[in-house]
Design a protein around this motif. Structure first.
Motif, short mmCIF file in Angstrom:
data_model
loop_
_atom_site.label_atom_id
_atom_site.label_comp_id
_atom_site.label_asym_id
_atom_site.label_seq_id
_atom_site.Cartn_x
_atom_site.Cartn_y
_atom_site.Cartn_z
N GLU A 41 -11.68 1.88 -8.39
CA GLU A 41 -11.65 3.25 -7.85
C GLU A 41 -12.05 3.27 -6.39
O GLU A 41 -11.45 3.97 -5.57
N SER A 42 -13.10 2.49 -6.04
CA SER A 42 -13.57 2.46 -4.66
C SER A 42 -12.50 1.89 -3.73
O SER A 42 -12.28 2.40 -2.63
N GLU A 43 -11.82 0.82 -4.16
CA GLU A 43 -10.80 0.21 -3.32
C GLU A 43 -9.59 1.13 -3.16
O GLU A 43 -9.00 1.21 -2.09
N LEU A 44 -9.24 1.82 -4.23
CA LEU A 44 -8.05 2.66 -4.18
C LEU A 44 -8.31 3.97 -3.43
O LEU A 44 -7.50 4.38 -2.59
N PHE A 45 -9.43 4.63 -3.74
CA PHE A 45 -9.67 5.96 -3.18
C PHE A 45 -10.74 5.98 -2.09
O PHE A 45 -10.92 7.00 -1.42
N GLY A 46 -11.47 4.87 -1.90
CA GLY A 46 -12.53 4.84 -0.91
C GLY A 46 -13.84 5.38 -1.46
O GLY A 46 -13.90 5.91 -2.57
N HIS A 47 -14.92 5.25 -0.69
CA HIS A 47 -16.21 5.79 -1.13
C HIS A 47 -17.00 6.27 0.08
O HIS A 47 -16.73 5.89 1.22
N GLU A 48 -17.97 7.11 -0.21
CA GLU A 48 -18.86 7.63 0.83
C GLU A 48 -20.09 6.74 0.95
O GLU A 48 -20.43 5.99 0.02
N VAL A 51 -12.77 3.57 3.75
CA VAL A 51 -11.44 4.17 3.62
C VAL A 51 -10.68 3.42 2.54
O VAL A 51 -10.54 2.20 2.59
N GLY A 52 -10.16 4.15 1.54
CA GLY A 52 -9.42 3.52 0.46
C GLY A 52 -7.99 3.18 0.83
O GLY A 52 -7.47 3.59 1.88
N SER A 68 -5.23 4.60 3.58
CA SER A 68 -4.65 3.67 4.56
C SER A 68 -3.12 3.74 4.56
O SER A 68 -2.48 3.49 5.57
N ALA A 69 -2.55 4.09 3.40
CA ALA A 69 -1.09 4.15 3.28
C ALA A 69 -0.52 5.51 3.67
O ALA A 69 0.68 5.73 3.50
N SER A 70 -1.34 6.40 4.18
CA SER A 70 -0.89 7.76 4.48
C SER A 70 0.37 7.77 5.34
O SER A 70 0.44 7.13 6.39
N GLY A 71 1.39 8.48 4.86
CA GLY A 71 2.65 8.58 5.56
C GLY A 71 3.62 7.47 5.21
O GLY A 71 4.81 7.55 5.54
#
Length: 467
Positions: free
Chosen positions: A209-216, A228-229, A233-236
């Motif tokens: 979950e942390s790798e895919l969506f990131g964590h605070e 940053v997950g 990183s794949a945005s766009g």
């Protein structure tokens, strides 16, 4: 069916509206206008430049110019857009392999019928668009092949790539699923945006979950800063989930939420974030069977498989083997001209290649190392195959130490899966290095090793695997 080009037909005397000829001449993509007898009556500059820079095409048939056929495409084993349009009465799209001054090239064809005052199909406009993601001749990169099974697969890729549909690639290990996924990305409108790969088989459930969506920052012990997950990183661009069948069940519902709503949350955050990604996934597993067994969510399965594409194994495209072999040699030995003797190609064709194109590459790399001259012979290929076959009775036998300490062979009647699991446990007990070193010792990729370890955990009765 290919023959020498016939003598060109005389230019037809047809009443073609000058406005129509002027219209296609002004189009930037290659276009031709032809009649019901397949005769080209107009061709714009883009077409002449791409397909006939040194000769006239007016009065010649489209199938003779594009394919060097003496009969229409549908009579020579190809799909014919004109024949399809006559049956359907509407525009048609097909993928063709066209002759060009640079050799054969894949071209997307879109044909539109034009009707006369009586409503009959009188002329046809054909638009051609090059498909650079694949080639029918050796190349340093990209997809290579021309066998029917390969072309069927490529036609599906060409259709779905420009869309935003989720794609599920299905195929055996070694068939090039990541290469096809990359081709989908590069043929899409997102080609200039990020391409991000998620190796689902190698991500532990605790970190998925942390790798895919990131964590605070402070979300869990060791989270000293925000992360940053991969989705962000794949945005766009395109997010490629490789070996999606290995995603843990608890994570599947969160991935489903991402697909359904386009939103997600970082671990340790309540802020709802929006994702702009195109999803492509791949697996060698039978997801439908996993759904029936309760090991994969049915709703996620249908979300992922909006557009499934099956990748053919090498045994279903043996006609491509010489082409693939020569292309792989160019990639393996840049600057060193090496060729395969006819006997070497025949020797390769007799091998079943259960590891598909990846195994072919490994065999050729061994053959290169065993060759001192400029030609790879049948004897060298036989030696290269024999080296690989030494591991087949126990593909996970590992190092010599692991083999020495391995338990006695499985009893008669034991399944191949049980035998492999037994060998893997012996290798794990004997190995004290990293996972990368173990994978190298076993002669498999790190990704495959993680997949086998996960399967061992799921099936075993003696608790988690060591390490």
């Amino acid at each position: 069916m290919r023959t020498d080009p016939p003598v060109p037909l005389p230019a037809p005397r047809l009443d073609v509206p000058a406005e129509l000829v002027s219209f296609i001449e002004g189009l930037p993509e290659p276009h031709i206008l032809f009649d019901r007898q397949y005769r080209i009556v107009a061709a714009n500059a883009a077409y002449r430049s791409a397909f006939a820079p040194r000769g006239t095409v007016i009065g010649r048939t489209c199938y003779e110019v594009s394919h060097h056929f003496s009969v229409p495409c549908d009579q020579a084993g190809e799909s014919c857009p004109l024949a399809l349009s006559r049956r359907s009465g509407q525009r048609e799209r097909v993928l063709h392999l066209h002759h060009t001054p640079q050799g054969e090239a894949y071209v997307n064809i879109e044909l539109v019928p034009l009707r006369d005052a009586q409503g009959e199909q009188a002329f046809f406009i054909e638009k051609m668009e090059a498909l650079p993601l694949a080639r029918a001749q050796p190349a340093r990169q990209g997809l290579i092949g021309s066998a029917p099974a390969f072309r069927d697969m490529l036609g599906l890729v060409a259709r779905v790539a420009p869309s935003e549909a989720s794609v599920l690639l299905l195929g055996e290990s070694g068939t090039g699923k990541e290469l096809v996924a990359r081709a989908v990305h590069e043929a899409s409108a997102r080609a200039n945006k990020p391409w991000v790969v998620v190796d689902c088989a190698s991500l532990p459930e605790s970190l998925f979950e942390s790798e895919l969506f990131g964590h605070e920052k402070g979300a869990f012990t060791g989270a000293h800063m925000a992360h940053v997950g991969l989705v962000e990183s794949a945005s766009g661009g395109t997010l490629f989930l490789d070996e999606v069948g290995d995603i843990p069940l608890p994570m599947q519902v969160k991935l489903l939420r991402l697909l359904e709503s386009g939103t997600y949350r970082r671990v340790g955050s309540t802020e709802l974030r929006h994702a702009d990604v195109r999803l492509v996934s791949a697996t060698h597993r039978d997801l439908a069977a996993m759904v029936a067994q309760g090991r994969f969510r049915e709703d996620l399965y249908y979300r992922l498989s909006t557009f499934p594409i099956a990748l053919p194994p090498l045994r279903e495209r043996l006609g491509d083997l010489p082409l693939l072999a020569h292309a792989l040699l160019e990639r393996l030995t840049p600057g060193r001209p090496l060729s395969l003797d006819a006997g070497a190609v025949q020797q390769l064709a007799r091998h079943p290649f259960p590891g598909n194109v990846r195994e072919l590459r490994n065999v050729l790399e061994r053959a290169v190392l065993l060759t001192d001259g400029d030609h790879i012979t049948a004897e060298t290929v036989d030696r290269a195959l024999s080296v690989g076959l030494l591991r087949r009775p126990s593909p996970l036998a590992g190092t010599a130490t692991a083999a020495a300490e391995a338990p006695s062979p499985a009893p008669t009647g034991a399944s191949l899966r049980q035998t492999e699991a037994q060998a893997l446990r012996a290798a794990l007990q004997a190995h004290h290095g990293s996972r990368e070193a173990l994978a190298a010792a076993l002669g498999i990729s790190v990704r495959t090793l993680y997949r086998k370890l996960r399967a061992l955990d799921e099936d075993g009765e003696d608790g988690p695997t060591p390490g």
